[in-house]
Design a protein around this motif. Structure first.
Motif, short mmCIF file in Angstrom:
data_model
loop_
_atom_site.label_atom_id
_atom_site.label_comp_id
_atom_site.label_asym_id
_atom_site.label_seq_id
_atom_site.Cartn_x
_atom_site.Cartn_y
_atom_site.Cartn_z
N ASP A 54 62.68 149.41 -8.96
CA ASP A 54 62.72 148.95 -10.36
C ASP A 54 64.16 148.68 -10.81
OD1 ASP A 54 60.05 149.24 -10.36
OD2 ASP A 54 60.00 151.15 -11.43
N LEU A 55 65.07 149.49 -10.27
CA LEU A 55 66.48 149.37 -10.66
C LEU A 55 67.10 148.06 -10.15
CD1 LEU A 55 67.88 151.71 -12.11
CD2 LEU A 55 68.81 152.44 -9.93
N HIS A 56 66.64 147.63 -8.95
CA HIS A 56 67.24 146.45 -8.32
C HIS A 56 66.48 145.16 -8.60
CE1 HIS A 56 70.06 148.96 -6.10
NE2 HIS A 56 69.05 149.78 -5.84
N ALA A 57 65.25 145.28 -9.12
CA ALA A 57 64.40 144.09 -9.32
C ALA A 57 65.11 143.05 -10.17
CB ALA A 57 63.07 144.50 -9.95
N GLN A 58 65.88 143.51 -11.18
CA GLN A 58 66.57 142.55 -12.06
C GLN A 58 67.61 141.72 -11.31
OE1 GLN A 58 69.32 144.63 -14.82
NE2 GLN A 58 68.78 146.51 -13.72
N TYR A 59 68.10 142.22 -10.17
CA TYR A 59 69.10 141.47 -9.39
C TYR A 59 68.43 140.63 -8.30
CZ TYR A 59 71.95 145.13 -11.51
OH TYR A 59 72.53 146.00 -12.40
N GLY A 60 67.13 140.84 -8.07
CA GLY A 60 66.42 140.09 -7.02
C GLY A 60 66.76 140.58 -5.63
N GLU A 65 76.42 148.95 -5.10
CA GLU A 65 77.10 149.93 -5.97
C GLU A 65 76.08 150.76 -6.77
OE1 GLU A 65 80.36 150.46 -5.34
OE2 GLU A 65 80.00 151.76 -7.06
N VAL A 66 75.08 150.05 -7.28
CA VAL A 66 74.03 150.71 -8.07
C VAL A 66 73.24 151.67 -7.17
CG1 VAL A 66 71.87 150.29 -9.33
CG2 VAL A 66 73.84 148.79 -9.69
N ALA A 67 72.99 151.22 -5.93
CA ALA A 67 72.20 152.04 -4.98
C ALA A 67 72.91 153.36 -4.69
CB ALA A 67 71.98 151.26 -3.69
N SER A 68 74.20 153.30 -4.38
CA SER A 68 74.88 154.55 -3.99
C SER A 68 74.97 155.51 -5.17
CB SER A 68 76.26 154.28 -3.38
OG SER A 68 77.03 153.52 -4.24
N ARG A 69 75.20 154.97 -6.38
CA ARG A 69 75.28 155.85 -7.55
C ARG A 69 73.93 156.52 -7.81
NH1 ARG A 69 77.18 152.29 -11.78
NH2 ARG A 69 78.53 151.04 -10.48
N GLN A 70 72.86 155.78 -7.61
CA GLN A 70 71.52 156.35 -7.84
C GLN A 70 71.19 157.42 -6.78
OE1 GLN A 70 69.89 156.05 -10.47
NE2 GLN A 70 67.89 156.91 -9.95
N ARG A 197 61.03 134.49 -3.44
CA ARG A 197 61.89 134.01 -4.52
C ARG A 197 61.67 132.51 -4.75
NH1 ARG A 197 67.69 135.79 -3.19
NH2 ARG A 197 66.54 137.56 -2.36
N LEU A 198 61.54 131.74 -3.64
CA LEU A 198 61.28 130.30 -3.77
C LEU A 198 59.98 130.02 -4.51
CD1 LEU A 198 62.06 128.94 -0.15
CD2 LEU A 198 63.41 128.62 -2.23
N LEU A 199 59.02 130.91 -4.32
CA LEU A 199 57.70 130.72 -4.94
C LEU A 199 57.61 131.36 -6.32
CD1 LEU A 199 55.34 131.33 -1.86
CD2 LEU A 199 56.30 129.18 -2.69
N GLY A 200 58.74 131.95 -6.76
CA GLY A 200 58.75 132.57 -8.09
C GLY A 200 58.02 133.89 -8.14
N LEU A 201 57.89 134.55 -6.97
CA LEU A 201 57.18 135.84 -6.92
C LEU A 201 58.20 136.98 -7.03
CD1 LEU A 201 54.71 134.95 -4.02
CD2 LEU A 201 54.15 135.22 -6.45
N PRO A 202 57.80 138.13 -7.58
CA PRO A 202 58.77 139.21 -7.82
C PRO A 202 59.24 139.94 -6.55
CG PRO A 202 56.56 139.86 -8.54
CD PRO A 202 56.46 138.43 -8.10
N TYR A 203 60.40 140.59 -6.67
CA TYR A 203 60.99 141.42 -5.63
C TYR A 203 60.28 142.78 -5.61
CZ TYR A 203 64.44 144.50 -3.49
OH TYR A 203 65.06 145.43 -2.71
N PRO A 204 60.04 143.39 -4.45
CA PRO A 204 60.32 142.88 -3.10
C PRO A 204 59.26 141.86 -2.67
CG PRO A 204 59.40 145.10 -2.98
CD PRO A 204 59.52 144.77 -4.44
N GLY A 205 59.72 140.89 -1.91
CA GLY A 205 58.89 139.73 -1.61
C GLY A 205 57.70 139.99 -0.71
N GLY A 206 57.82 140.91 0.23
CA GLY A 206 56.73 141.15 1.19
C GLY A 206 55.41 141.47 0.51
N PRO A 207 55.38 142.53 -0.30
CA PRO A 207 54.12 142.87 -0.99
C PRO A 207 53.66 141.74 -1.92
CG PRO A 207 55.66 144.71 -1.09
CD PRO A 207 56.42 143.56 -0.51
#
Ligand SMILES: Nc1ncnc2c1ncn2[C@@H]1O[C@H](COP(=O)(O)OP(=O)(O)OP(=O)(O)O)[C@@H](O)[C@H]1O
Ligand SMILES: [Mg+2]
Length: 356
Positions: A54-60, A65-70, A197-207
């Motif tokens: 959820d924290l990284h979804a906004q960055y795609g 940096e955010v990951a290590s702090r979390q 991302r090309l198809l406009g689907l949310p991160y993470p792309g696999g699911p």
């Protein structure tokens, strides 16, 4: 005569029963903070994963940096919870296994420093584990208290498909690897993420691609399959570009994007290439069984394709163990520990550590 044993040398293929041990595993190589307790490399007592999706979804994608702090914020509680859920304390643990790499340097050091602190405070041995080896050993894990699943039998042909890797590995015994090939460009998971991302689907792309595919026709578009005959490597960039071209064409023609059909056709192309090459490699190298692991092994179409072929028995971890977790690190750590590996307290992160 010097009879000192070098603890970094791991004896392999020793035909003896391995000593029992309980391992606390710690994983923080990317965007999951995880801890788990495993007995004898297989029986899982607890498996706690704090995902940062959820924290990284906004960055795609993952923001290092955010990951290590979390990781710093959550790791203590996650380890505590893993011990608590296993109804154990550190006094019941024989060793601590921790991911050394590959992964994000700033994320890896959080798990490593946690492991070092616990090891120093409790006088426990520490075992550094390769994250890719962890994914492989996720196929050994079953929930404690349930009947053990069938143990993978060597020689194994492993397909490791994750966010950063698409590797074919021949495993001739515990901890004995021969890398046959890998991706020449995008990893399978990376291709899923980029195409989503090309198809406009949310991160993470696999699911997201898997979900969209359920409504789509996998034969709607015939995407290219890079077979790379004569090599055990993979390539997914041509496939990604083919999707991009089609998307642009639909946009130029101002036609609505058939997202479900594009997703299903892309997924079918990836699964086709992965299955065909893995089975061929298993036949060529006379593997006894196939093992599929890594985040992409959670994909339903991929699992169905592998499980419905009849040439080889296939081991695929249960869904919760496909993406990053610490159970797999504890499992791999057990086999390293049982074969004599003990690492010094000054071990460092190895962000680009190949499996060897
Ligand atoms: N159901 C699914 N179908 C396809 N891909 C999936 C599915 N679930 C997860 N993935 C993909 O798996 C990847 C994440 O897997 P994993 O957590 O093993 O990767 P990682 O740890 O980031 O990379 P690596 O293990 O190579 O260091 C992502 O690319 C994600 O899109
Ligand atoms: Mg991984």
């Amino acid at each position: 005569m010097n009879r000192t044993i070098d603890p970094s040398v791991v004896p392999i293929n020793r035909p003896r029963a391995l000593a029992p041990a309980r391992i606390l595993g710690i994983e923080s190589s990317c965007d999951e903070t995880a801890a788990a307790v495993i007995e004898n490399g297989r029986a899982l007592h607890s498996n706690v994963v704090a995902s940062q999706i959820d924290l990284h979804a906004q960055y795609g994608g993952v923001f290092p940096e955010v990951a290590s702090r979390q990781h710093i914020r959550t790791i203590y509680a996650i380890v505590d919870q893993a011990l608590h859920q296993a109804h154990l304390t550190l006094a019941d643990v024989d060793a601590i296994a921790v991911t050394r790499g590959p992964g994000l340097a700033g994320s890896l050091v959080v798990g490593i420093n946690m492991a070092k602190g616990l090891a120093l405070g409790r006088n426990l041995p520490i075992v550094g584990v390769n994250h890719l080896e962890g994914h492989i050993y996720s196929a050994w894990v079953y929930p404690a208290g349930e009947n053990p699943t069938a143990e993978p039998q060597f020689p194994l042909l492993a397909l490791l498909v994750s966010g950063g890797h698409s590797e074919l590995i021949l495993i001739s015994g515990h901890l004995q690897y021969r890398r046959l090939g890998g991706t020449l460009d995008d990893a399978a998971g990376e291709a899923f993420d980029k195409v989503a991302r090309l198809l406009g689907l949310p991160y993470p792309g696999g699911p997201s691609i898997q979900k969209a595919s359920e409504e789509g026709n996998p034969k709607a578009f015939q995407f290219p399959r890079a077979r790379l005959e004569g090599s055990w490597d993979f390539s997914f960039s041509g496939l990604k570009t083919a999707v991009l071209r089609l998307v642009r064409q639909f946009e130029d023609d101002r036609r609505p994007l058939p997202v479900a059909d594009l997703a299903a056709s892309f997924q079918a192309a990836v699964v086709d290439v992965l299955l065909t090459k893995t089975v061929k490699a298993a036949q060529t190298f006379q593997a006894h069984q196939i093992l599929v692991a890594g985040g992409v092994s959670a994909n339903r179409a991929l699992r169905q394709a592998f499980l419905s072929q009849s040439d080889f028995h296939v081991h695929i971890p249960k869904l919760s163990l496909c993406t990053d977790n610490a159970a797999m690190i504890a499992a791999a750590g057990y086999f390293r520990f049982a074969h004599g590996q003990r690492d010094p307290l000054d071990i460092d992160a190895l962000p680009t550590w190949p499996l060897s």
